[in-house]
Scaffold this motif. Structure first.
Motif, PDB file in Angstrom:
ATOM      1  N   GLN A 244       0.831  -1.218   0.000  1.00 37.54           N
ATOM      2  CA  GLN A 244       0.000   0.000   0.000  1.00 37.54           C
ATOM      3  C   GLN A 244       0.859   1.261   0.000  1.00 37.54           C
ATOM      4  OE1 GLN A 244      -2.436  -0.557   3.500  1.00 37.54           O
ATOM      5  NE2 GLN A 244      -3.830  -1.970   2.451  1.00 37.54           N
ATOM      6  N   VAL A 245       2.178   1.084  -0.034  1.00 37.76           N
ATOM      7  CA  VAL A 245       3.129   2.200   0.048  1.00 37.76           C
ATOM      8  C   VAL A 245       2.726   3.155   1.180  1.00 37.76           C
ATOM      9  CG1 VAL A 245       4.565   3.781  -1.285  1.00 37.76           C
ATOM     10  CG2 VAL A 245       3.334   1.983  -2.465  1.00 37.76           C
ATOM     11  N   ASN A 246       2.586   2.559   2.333  1.00 36.88           N
ATOM     12  CA  ASN A 246       2.159   3.282   3.524  1.00 36.88           C
ATOM     13  C   ASN A 246       3.396   3.862   4.232  1.00 36.88           C
ATOM     14  OD1 ASN A 246       0.814   4.103   5.787  1.00 36.88           O
ATOM     15  ND2 ASN A 246       0.429   2.025   6.576  1.00 36.88           N
ATOM     16  N   VAL A 247       3.696   5.131   3.924  1.00 41.86           N
ATOM     17  CA  VAL A 247       4.938   5.752   4.414  1.00 41.86           C
ATOM     18  C   VAL A 247       4.632   7.012   5.224  1.00 41.86           C
ATOM     19  CG1 VAL A 247       7.222   6.630   3.738  1.00 41.86           C
ATOM     20  CG2 VAL A 247       6.019   5.064   2.237  1.00 41.86           C
ATOM     21  N   ASP A 248       5.361   7.213   6.299  1.00 39.31           N
ATOM     22  CA  ASP A 248       5.230   8.415   7.124  1.00 39.31           C
ATOM     23  C   ASP A 248       6.187   9.499   6.610  1.00 39.31           C
ATOM     24  OD1 ASP A 248       5.268  10.359   9.111  1.00 39.31           O
ATOM     25  OD2 ASP A 248       6.299   9.090  10.582  1.00 39.31           O
ATOM     26  N   TYR A 249       5.596  10.559   6.039  1.00 41.40           N
ATOM     27  CA  TYR A 249       6.411  11.697   5.575  1.00 41.40           C
ATOM     28  C   TYR A 249       6.191  12.926   6.466  1.00 41.40           C
ATOM     29  CZ  TYR A 249       7.346   9.218   1.169  1.00 41.40           C
ATOM     30  OH  TYR A 249       7.760   8.312   0.227  1.00 41.40           O
ATOM     31  N   SER A 250       5.793  12.704   7.700  1.00 38.51           N
ATOM     32  CA  SER A 250       5.453  13.832   8.565  1.00 38.51           C
ATOM     33  C   SER A 250       6.670  14.720   8.819  1.00 38.51           C
ATOM     34  CB  SER A 250       4.889  13.321   9.893  1.00 38.51           C
ATOM     35  OG  SER A 250       5.901  12.653  10.608  1.00 38.51           O
ATOM     36  N   ARG A 251       6.401  15.975   9.109  1.00 36.99           N
ATOM     37  CA  ARG A 251       7.465  16.946   9.368  1.00 36.99           C
ATOM     38  C   ARG A 251       8.318  16.527  10.574  1.00 36.99           C
ATOM     39  NH1 ARG A 251      10.813  18.423   7.762  1.00 36.99           N
ATOM     40  NH2 ARG A 251      11.668  20.298   6.934  1.00 36.99           N
ATOM     41  N   GLU A 252       7.679  15.899  11.596  1.00 40.34           N
ATOM     42  CA  GLU A 252       8.449  15.460  12.779  1.00 40.34           C
ATOM     43  C   GLU A 252       9.514  14.448  12.367  1.00 40.34           C
ATOM     44  OE1 GLU A 252       4.877  16.037  12.601  1.00 40.34           O
ATOM     45  OE2 GLU A 252       4.388  14.381  13.986  1.00 40.34           O
ATOM     46  N   THR A 253       9.092  13.483  11.534  1.00 35.40           N
ATOM     47  CA  THR A 253      10.019  12.428  11.117  1.00 35.40           C
ATOM     48  C   THR A 253      11.194  13.012  10.327  1.00 35.40           C
ATOM     49  OG1 THR A 253       8.170  10.908  11.066  1.00 35.40           O
ATOM     50  CG2 THR A 253      10.129  10.205   9.899  1.00 35.40           C
ATOM     51  N   PHE A 254      10.921  14.085   9.566  1.00 36.71           N
ATOM     52  CA  PHE A 254      11.954  14.668   8.710  1.00 36.71           C
ATOM     53  C   PHE A 254      12.484  15.993   9.243  1.00 36.71           C
ATOM     54  CE2 PHE A 254      10.169  11.450   6.029  1.00 36.71           C
ATOM     55  CZ  PHE A 254      11.211  11.055   5.215  1.00 36.71           C
ATOM     56  N   SER A 255      12.336  16.203  10.549  1.00 34.84           N
ATOM     57  CA  SER A 255      12.650  17.519  11.123  1.00 34.84           C
ATOM     58  C   SER A 255      14.103  17.937  10.910  1.00 34.84           C
ATOM     59  CB  SER A 255      12.348  17.508  12.625  1.00 34.84           C
ATOM     60  OG  SER A 255      13.091  16.475  13.227  1.00 34.84           O
ATOM     61  N   ARG A 256      15.037  16.986  10.894  1.00 32.43           N
ATOM     62  CA  ARG A 256      16.442  17.388  10.872  1.00 32.43           C
ATOM     63  C   ARG A 256      17.006  17.566   9.462  1.00 32.43           C
ATOM     64  NH1 ARG A 256      20.794  14.213  11.089  1.00 32.43           N
ATOM     65  NH2 ARG A 256      20.435  12.751   9.397  1.00 32.43           N
ATOM     66  N   VAL A 257      16.176  17.343   8.459  1.00 27.76           N
ATOM     67  CA  VAL A 257      16.669  17.431   7.083  1.00 27.76           C
ATOM     68  C   VAL A 257      15.786  18.324   6.218  1.00 27.76           C
ATOM     69  CG1 VAL A 257      17.927  15.241   6.999  1.00 27.76           C
ATOM     70  CG2 VAL A 257      15.471  15.276   6.613  1.00 27.76           C
ATOM     71  N   SER A 258      16.270  18.606   5.010  1.00 25.35           N
ATOM     72  CA  SER A 258      15.566  19.529   4.122  1.00 25.35           C
ATOM     73  C   SER A 258      14.354  18.869   3.458  1.00 25.35           C
ATOM     74  CB  SER A 258      16.533  20.031   3.052  1.00 25.35           C
ATOM     75  OG  SER A 258      16.950  18.928   2.273  1.00 25.35           O
ATOM     76  N   GLU A 259      13.427  19.713   2.990  1.00 29.45           N
ATOM     77  CA  GLU A 259      12.248  19.256   2.249  1.00 29.45           C
ATOM     78  C   GLU A 259      12.645  18.482   0.998  1.00 29.45           C
ATOM     79  OE1 GLU A 259       8.986  19.106   2.363  1.00 29.45           O
ATOM     80  OE2 GLU A 259       8.848  20.024   4.352  1.00 29.45           O
ATOM     81  N   LEU A 260      13.801  18.829   0.441  1.00 31.39           N
ATOM     82  CA  LEU A 260      14.233  18.161  -0.796  1.00 31.39           C
ATOM     83  C   LEU A 260      14.445  16.660  -0.589  1.00 31.39           C
ATOM     84  CD1 LEU A 260      16.773  20.692  -2.361  1.00 31.39           C
ATOM     85  CD2 LEU A 260      14.603  19.920  -3.366  1.00 31.39           C
ATOM     86  N   SER A 261      14.827  16.275   0.640  1.00 31.11           N
ATOM     87  CA  SER A 261      15.023  14.844   0.902  1.00 31.11           C
ATOM     88  C   SER A 261      13.687  14.117   0.769  1.00 31.11           C
ATOM     89  CB  SER A 261      15.629  14.610   2.289  1.00 31.11           C
ATOM     90  OG  SER A 261      14.706  14.928   3.310  1.00 31.11           O
ATOM     91  N   VAL A 262      12.619  14.733   1.252  1.00 25.83           N
ATOM     92  CA  VAL A 262      11.284  14.128   1.148  1.00 25.83           C
ATOM     93  C   VAL A 262      10.904  13.977  -0.320  1.00 25.83           C
ATOM     94  CG1 VAL A 262       8.848  14.352   1.764  1.00 25.83           C
ATOM     95  CG2 VAL A 262      10.609  15.121   3.368  1.00 25.83           C
ATOM     96  N   ASP A 263      11.182  15.004  -1.111  1.00 23.89           N
ATOM     97  CA  ASP A 263      10.858  14.952  -2.536  1.00 23.89           C
ATOM     98  C   ASP A 263      11.600  13.812  -3.223  1.00 23.89           C
ATOM     99  OD1 ASP A 263       9.558  16.552  -4.879  1.00 23.89           O
ATOM    100  OD2 ASP A 263      11.612  16.124  -5.544  1.00 23.89           O
ATOM    101  N   PHE A 264      12.887  13.661  -2.896  1.00 20.37           N
ATOM    102  CA  PHE A 264      13.708  12.589  -3.483  1.00 20.37           C
ATOM    103  C   PHE A 264      13.119  11.219  -3.147  1.00 20.37           C
ATOM    104  CE2 PHE A 264      17.196   9.495  -3.111  1.00 20.37           C
ATOM    105  CZ  PHE A 264      17.829   9.636  -4.330  1.00 20.37           C
ATOM    106  N   ILE A 265      12.829  11.003  -1.864  1.00 19.29           N
ATOM    107  CA  ILE A 265      12.335   9.697  -1.414  1.00 19.29           C
ATOM    108  C   ILE A 265      10.945   9.400  -1.994  1.00 19.29           C
ATOM    109  CG2 ILE A 265      11.634   8.382   0.640  1.00 19.29           C
ATOM    110  CD1 ILE A 265      13.961   9.981   2.105  1.00 19.29           C
TER     111      ILE A 265
END
Ligand code: ADP
Ligand code: MG
Length: 324
Positions: A244-265
């Motif tokens: 189901q590609v059930n992935v957590d992209y919440s801001r808390e999970t990615f707090s220490r890195v840039s938005e671009l990392s989320v876009d890449f993943i």
């Protein structure tokens, strides 16, 4: 899902090797100095070549598994390593030996251990280091794909480092599940660890190079967040999360890195393999080439924040790297 059974009946095993398999005693040439890793059918030991004093990693692969002769699988793993000999991102095969129960692959030693050790929440790497390691991984994957090879078992335990401090360069290892594409028809197999494999593998759909890019997405996610994106409480839950590609992209999970990392993943963790970018396309993603935050003039970054950044250990680390 069982990993390695049924491989002998599948297509695409290579059998052409040039490295001689020495029958002289392994122990007469090398001294074993420790254990580096252990899987279901392999033990990897640190060893020193007596004549030269050089360190190697010796992978002891069982010739018989579950009462079945698996020599062909070992020869295949050697053949893949020979095909990738010219690429610095893939571990080098130095030689091979045969003992009563094993075939021993003598491999270039990666002294820095697994990148898995950097996927643990309180020991995460600075973002600029992560992007460097992902770029190198993509270089290796691109080389494999250009050679019509797919790895099919890319995970943080199979990406090693040449040194730990400073964090060295990556070496891709473990070609036990790697396959040649397009040799004999279509490739479909059930293999790998559910946590790291793409939906098409779990669904027994055709395997392509895009399958490895899913895994690169999982690896990037783990380096950045310290969490495995799909792991559930049991295999069934993990299976469901993947399909189901059930992935957590919440801001808390990615707090220490840039938005671009989320876009890449996000671009890699896509259900349809044909919608994932190729390794070459990934290489041009801006996340992989961005400067560390706030070091170039950035109007969105106010002076007070900038001063805090200047004091942070991360900043000092980035500066050292820039100067070196
Ligand atoms: P398996 O098929 O059992 O997973 P691998 O080839 O992945 O076997 O090796 C198991 C582990 O041994 C790796 O995850 C790594 O920790 C260690 N290892 C393997 N190759 C090397 C190497 N060349 N240098 C250092 N450690 C290695
Ligand atoms: Mg492995």
């Amino acid at each position: 899902i069982d990993c390695r059974s049924g491989a002998a009946t599948s297509t695409g095993l290579l059998s052409d090797i040039h490295t001689p398999i020495c029958t002289e005693s392994f122990e007469s040439v090398y001294e074993i100095t420790g254990e580096l890793g252990r899987g279901k059918f392999a033990v990897v030991k640190r060893c020193v070549e007596k004549a030269s004093g050089k360190v190697f990693a010796a992978k002891f692969l069982k010739k018989r598994r579950r009462g079945r002769d698996c020599r062909a699988e070992v020869i295949h793993e050697m053949a893949v390593l020979e095909m990738t000999r010219n690429n610095a991102r893939v571990v080098n095969l130095h030689g091979a030996y045969e003992t009563d129960h094993d075939i021993v692959l003598v491999l270039e030693y990666a002294a820095g251990g697994e990148i898995f050790d950097h996927c643990i929440s309180d020991e995460l790497l600075p973002e600029a280091q992560i992007t460097r390691l992902i770029r190198q991984t993509l270089e290796g994957v691109q080389y494999l794909h250009q050679s019509s090879l797919v790895h099919l078992d890319l995970k943080p335990q199979n990406i090693l480092l040449t040194s730990l401090t400073p964090v060295g360069d990556i070496k891709i290892v473990d070609f036990g599940l790697a396959r040649r594409l397009g040799a004999v028809g279509e490739l479909r197999e059930i293999l790998g660890t559910p946590e790291y494999v793409a939906p098409e593998i779990l669904n027994y759909e055709p395997i392509t190079t895009a399958t490895d890019l899913w895994s690169v997405g999982v690896i990037a996610y783990m380096l950045v967040t310290g969490e495995s994106p799909f792991v559930g409480d049991d295999k069934q839950e993990t299976y469901l999360n993947v399909s189901q590609v059930n992935v957590d992209y919440s801001r808390e999970t990615f707090s220490r890195v840039s938005e671009l990392s989320v876009d890449f993943i996000r671009k890699l963790l896509v259900k349809a393999p044909e919608d994932r970018p190729s390794a070459a396309e990934c290489m041009s993603h801006p996340w992989l080439w961005q400067q560390p935050p706030c070091f170039s003039p950035d109007p969105s970054c106010d002076t007070e924040d900038k001063e805090n950044v200047l004091e942070s250990p991360h900043f000092k680390r980035f500066r050292l790297e820039d100067d070196g």
